[in-house]
Design a protein around this motif. Structure first.
Motif, PDB file in Angstrom:
ATOM      1  N   ARG A  38       0.819  -1.207   0.000  1.00 15.00           N
ATOM      2  CA  ARG A  38       0.000   0.000   0.000  1.00 15.00           C
ATOM      3  C   ARG A  38       0.861   1.269   0.000  1.00 15.00           C
ATOM      4  N   ARG A  39       2.090   1.170   0.496  1.00 18.57           N
ATOM      5  CA  ARG A  39       2.972   2.340   0.507  1.00 18.57           C
ATOM      6  C   ARG A  39       3.335   2.806  -0.910  1.00 18.57           C
ATOM      7  N   LEU A  40       3.198   1.904  -1.870  1.00 19.70           N
ATOM      8  CA  LEU A  40       3.596   2.220  -3.234  1.00 19.70           C
ATOM      9  C   LEU A  40       2.477   2.852  -4.052  1.00 19.70           C
ATOM     10  N   THR A  41       1.252   2.799  -3.564  1.00 17.53           N
ATOM     11  CA  THR A  41       0.144   3.343  -4.335  1.00 17.53           C
ATOM     12  C   THR A  41       0.306   4.846  -4.513  1.00 17.53           C
ATOM     13  N   ASN A  42      -0.203   5.329  -5.634  1.00 17.88           N
ATOM     14  CA  ASN A  42      -0.177   6.747  -6.003  1.00 17.88           C
ATOM     15  C   ASN A  42       1.218   7.269  -6.322  1.00 17.88           C
ATOM     16  N   GLN A  43       2.180   6.384  -6.450  1.00 11.53           N
ATOM     17  CA  GLN A  43       3.526   6.804  -6.827  1.00 11.53           C
ATOM     18  C   GLN A  43       3.643   6.913  -8.346  1.00 11.53           C
ATOM     19  N   ARG A  44       4.331   7.969  -8.800  1.00  7.46           N
ATOM     20  CA  ARG A  44       4.632   8.126 -10.229  1.00  7.46           C
ATOM     21  C   ARG A  44       6.115   7.813 -10.403  1.00  7.46           C
ATOM     22  N   ILE A  45       6.405   6.776 -11.165  1.00  9.81           N
ATOM     23  CA  ILE A  45       7.755   6.267 -11.325  1.00  9.81           C
ATOM     24  C   ILE A  45       8.219   6.492 -12.755  1.00  9.81           C
ATOM     25  N   ALA A  46       9.483   6.848 -12.918  1.00  6.61           N
ATOM     26  CA  ALA A  46      10.072   6.957 -14.256  1.00  6.61           C
ATOM     27  C   ALA A  46      11.274   6.036 -14.340  1.00  6.61           C
ATOM     28  N   ILE A  47      11.425   5.400 -15.489  1.00  2.07           N
ATOM     29  CA  ILE A  47      12.614   4.599 -15.784  1.00  2.07           C
ATOM     30  C   ILE A  47      13.252   5.219 -17.012  1.00  2.07           C
ATOM     31  N   VAL A  48      14.459   5.740 -16.842  1.00  2.00           N
ATOM     32  CA  VAL A  48      15.172   6.396 -17.940  1.00  2.00           C
ATOM     33  C   VAL A  48      16.188   5.405 -18.487  1.00  2.00           C
ATOM     34  N   GLY A  49      15.924   4.927 -19.688  1.00  4.46           N
ATOM     35  CA  GLY A  49      16.760   3.906 -20.301  1.00  4.46           C
ATOM     36  C   GLY A  49      16.135   2.537 -20.136  1.00  4.46           C
ATOM     37  N   ASP A  75       7.804  10.773  -8.454  1.00  2.00           N
ATOM     38  CA  ASP A  75       8.114  10.471  -7.056  1.00  2.00           C
ATOM     39  C   ASP A  75       9.436   9.724  -6.932  1.00  2.00           C
ATOM     40  N   PHE A  76       9.804   8.987  -7.972  1.00  7.36           N
ATOM     41  CA  PHE A  76      11.065   8.242  -7.935  1.00  7.36           C
ATOM     42  C   PHE A  76      11.483   7.972  -9.369  1.00  7.36           C
ATOM     43  N   VAL A  77      12.802   7.999  -9.601  1.00  4.96           N
ATOM     44  CA  VAL A  77      13.334   7.779 -10.948  1.00  4.96           C
ATOM     45  C   VAL A  77      14.427   6.719 -10.897  1.00  4.96           C
ATOM     46  N   PHE A  78      14.379   5.781 -11.824  1.00  7.37           N
ATOM     47  CA  PHE A  78      15.452   4.805 -12.011  1.00  7.37           C
ATOM     48  C   PHE A  78      16.265   5.257 -13.216  1.00  7.37           C
ATOM     49  N   VAL A  79      17.532   5.564 -12.988  1.00  6.03           N
ATOM     50  CA  VAL A  79      18.413   6.025 -14.061  1.00  6.03           C
ATOM     51  C   VAL A  79      19.220   4.835 -14.555  1.00  6.03           C
ATOM     52  N   GLU A  86      18.585  16.155  -8.652  1.00  2.00           N
ATOM     53  CA  GLU A  86      18.958  16.741  -7.363  1.00  2.00           C
ATOM     54  C   GLU A  86      18.332  18.125  -7.210  1.00  2.00           C
ATOM     55  N   ALA A  87      18.367  18.914  -8.274  1.00  3.84           N
ATOM     56  CA  ALA A  87      17.785  20.260  -8.217  1.00  3.84           C
ATOM     57  C   ALA A  87      16.273  20.201  -8.028  1.00  3.84           C
ATOM     58  N   PHE A  88      15.641  19.181  -8.612  1.00  8.39           N
ATOM     59  CA  PHE A  88      14.192  19.015  -8.480  1.00  8.39           C
ATOM     60  C   PHE A  88      13.790  18.461  -7.113  1.00  8.39           C
ATOM     61  N   GLY A  89      14.754  17.904  -6.373  1.00 12.78           N
ATOM     62  CA  GLY A  89      14.436  17.267  -5.095  1.00 12.78           C
ATOM     63  C   GLY A  89      13.781  15.913  -5.254  1.00 12.78           C
ATOM     64  N   VAL A  90      14.103  15.210  -6.350  1.00 14.04           N
ATOM     65  CA  VAL A  90      13.510  13.910  -6.641  1.00 14.04           C
ATOM     66  C   VAL A  90      14.482  12.798  -6.238  1.00 14.04           C
ATOM     67  N   ALA A  91      13.979  11.783  -5.561  1.00 11.95           N
ATOM     68  CA  ALA A  91      14.795  10.624  -5.193  1.00 11.95           C
ATOM     69  C   ALA A  91      15.024   9.757  -6.426  1.00 11.95           C
ATOM     70  N   PHE A  92      16.202   9.140  -6.493  1.00 16.70           N
ATOM     71  CA  PHE A  92      16.484   8.291  -7.651  1.00 16.70           C
ATOM     72  C   PHE A  92      17.506   7.223  -7.300  1.00 16.70           C
ATOM     73  N   VAL A  93      17.591   6.235  -8.169  1.00 19.48           N
ATOM     74  CA  VAL A  93      18.634   5.218  -8.116  1.00 19.48           C
ATOM     75  C   VAL A  93      19.333   5.221  -9.464  1.00 19.48           C
ATOM     76  N   ASP A  94      20.656   5.215  -9.444  1.00 17.99           N
ATOM     77  CA  ASP A  94      21.440   5.114 -10.669  1.00 17.99           C
ATOM     78  C   ASP A  94      22.125   3.758 -10.683  1.00 17.99           C
ATOM     79  N   VAL A  95      22.105   3.093 -11.830  1.00 20.64           N
ATOM     80  CA  VAL A  95      22.702   1.759 -11.920  1.00 20.64           C
ATOM     81  C   VAL A  95      23.731   1.719 -13.039  1.00 20.64           C
ATOM     82  N   GLY A  96      24.629   0.773 -12.942  1.00 20.27           N
ATOM     83  CA  GLY A  96      25.630   0.580 -13.982  1.00 20.27           C
ATOM     84  C   GLY A  96      26.162  -0.838 -13.955  1.00 20.27           C
ATOM     85  N   ILE A  97      26.727  -1.252 -15.075  1.00 25.18           N
ATOM     86  CA  ILE A  97      27.272  -2.609 -15.201  1.00 25.18           C
ATOM     87  C   ILE A  97      28.639  -2.526 -15.856  1.00 25.18           C
ATOM     88  N   GLY A  98      29.559  -3.326 -15.380  1.00 26.79           N
ATOM     89  CA  GLY A  98      30.860  -3.447 -16.018  1.00 26.79           C
ATOM     90  C   GLY A  98      31.176  -4.907 -16.269  1.00 26.79           C
TER      91      GLY A  98
END
Length: 357
Positions: free
Chosen positions: A173-184, A269-273, A289-301
């Motif tokens: 229920r904590r996740l309801t009404n969240q707007r999520i973006a996935i960039v990439g 509300d949250f962005v996955f980069v 950061e300027a928008f005050g939005v929480a995010f996670v950035d991921v990478g692979i090597g």
């Protein structure tokens, strides 16, 4: 209440035809107005609740004999607890607005054949004591049955019975009404979508200007038909169409995130980069950061040695109250891709993408 589910399931339809007040909500079967005796020897009414096993819009044989109960603990006519069905007590949220105080266990040999047998068995055990004190006390209340209604508020096309079966309604229920973006929406981003689409977030926005090519099919969840690959669809549009079969609000943005459109992310509300370009990552991170939005950035090597391939996954979380590590410790790279990174040449490492997600 999903009247369609009831009409297509013989056991639920039989419960309704027999006059029981049943409701289907959040993957649960609720049987209302069950009379029971309290410790004070008063007759009250509670709700029996069972998670449903479903195949589309039809019930399957119950996989568990347990039920939950909303109300005081049921007692005998003498006001002593019915210990034969005792399993556990404590508040548990099975779904939005579905809260039980007790769980009961009564398992016949071979289990229950269907939900009619299961629910009426518990009704009998609990209500016979109430009927002994008040002969008019019955769970067969014959409520008025309204027209078929679908759950307009649900983001899913199917009943979410996984949450109710696991008893984790309070958490999802904590996740309801969240707007999520996935960039990439490449390898990792597609696996992130696969996981997020099965949660009750309100909207999922997909950003990617690239095409979905044959090599992408080997490091993404699911499968792609040859005809789809030949069309070379945009990645965001391709995956939005795939996951719209389950989640109602997957929104494709068939474009890269640039300085021209990055303002759209400030409403999330949250962005996955999940991008593999250092300069693009720099722009997105600084603006989030300027928008005050929480995010996670991921990478692979991925790197090659004489004995085989080695891999590294990187996950960095940044929230409005915890950002210093991103720059002070240089956790997120803002330079171009490492020329020695074999992954940049499309080595198919789907398990690293899934692990990162």
């Amino acid at each position: 209440m999903s009247q369609r589910l009831i009409s297509r399931s013989a056991d639920l339809r039989r419960l309704q035809d027999d006059g029981y007040h049943i409701e289907i909500r959040s993957g649960c079967l609720l049987l209302h107005s069950v009379p029971y005796v309290t410790a004070a020897r008063e007759v009250k009414r509670g709700v029996l609740i069972s998670p449903l096993d479903l195949a589309g819009d039809v019930t399957q044989r119950p996989s568990t004999h347990l039920v939950y109960f909303a109300g005081e603990y049921p007692c005998t006519t003498a006001g002593t607890p019915i210990t034969a069905i005792r399993h556990g007590s404590g508040t548990i949220e099975l779904g939005p607005g579905i809260v039980a105080q007790h769980s009961f266990s009564n398992k016949p040999a071979g289990g229950y054949a269907d939900y009619y047998e299961k629910m009426t068995r518990y009704v009998t055990i609990i209500s016979d004591h109430a009927a002994a004190l008040d002969p008019t006390a019955t769970a067969r209340t014959h409520p008025l049955i309204g027209p078929e209604e679908e759950d307009e508020d649900s983001v899913f096309h199917h009943q979410d019975n996984a949450t109710s079966r696991a008893g984790i309604g309070a958490f999802t229920r904590r996740l309801t009404n969240q707007r999520i973006a996935i960039v990439g929406i490449g390898g990792t981003g597609a696996y992130v979508l696969d996981l997020i689409a099965k949660t009750p977030v309100r909207e999922i926005h997909l950003y990617d200007g690239d095409v979905f090519s044959q090599h992408n099919a080997f490091r993404s969840p699911g499968t792609a038909a040859r005809e789809e690959l030949e069309r070379r669809p945009n990645k965001a549009s391709h995956f939005a169409a795939q996951y719209a079969r389950m989640h109602r609000h997957v929104v494709p943005h068939p474009e890269y995130v640039t300085a021209d459109n990055i303002g759209e992310l400030q409403h999330m509300d949250f962005v996955f980069v999940c991008v593999d370009n250092g300069e693009a990552r720099r722009l997105i991170v600084h603006q989030l950061e300027a928008f005050g939005v929480a995010f996670v950035d991921v990478g692979i090597g991925v790197y090659m040695t004489e004995s085989g391939l080695g891999g590294v996954v990187r996950v960095t979380t940044s929230t409005p109250t915890f950002r210093d590590h991103v720059h002070a410790r240089q956790r997120i790279p803002f330079t171009g891709d490492d020329e020695h990174n074999e992954y940049s040449r499309n080595v198919q490492i789907a398990d690293l993408n899934a692990l990162n997600a």
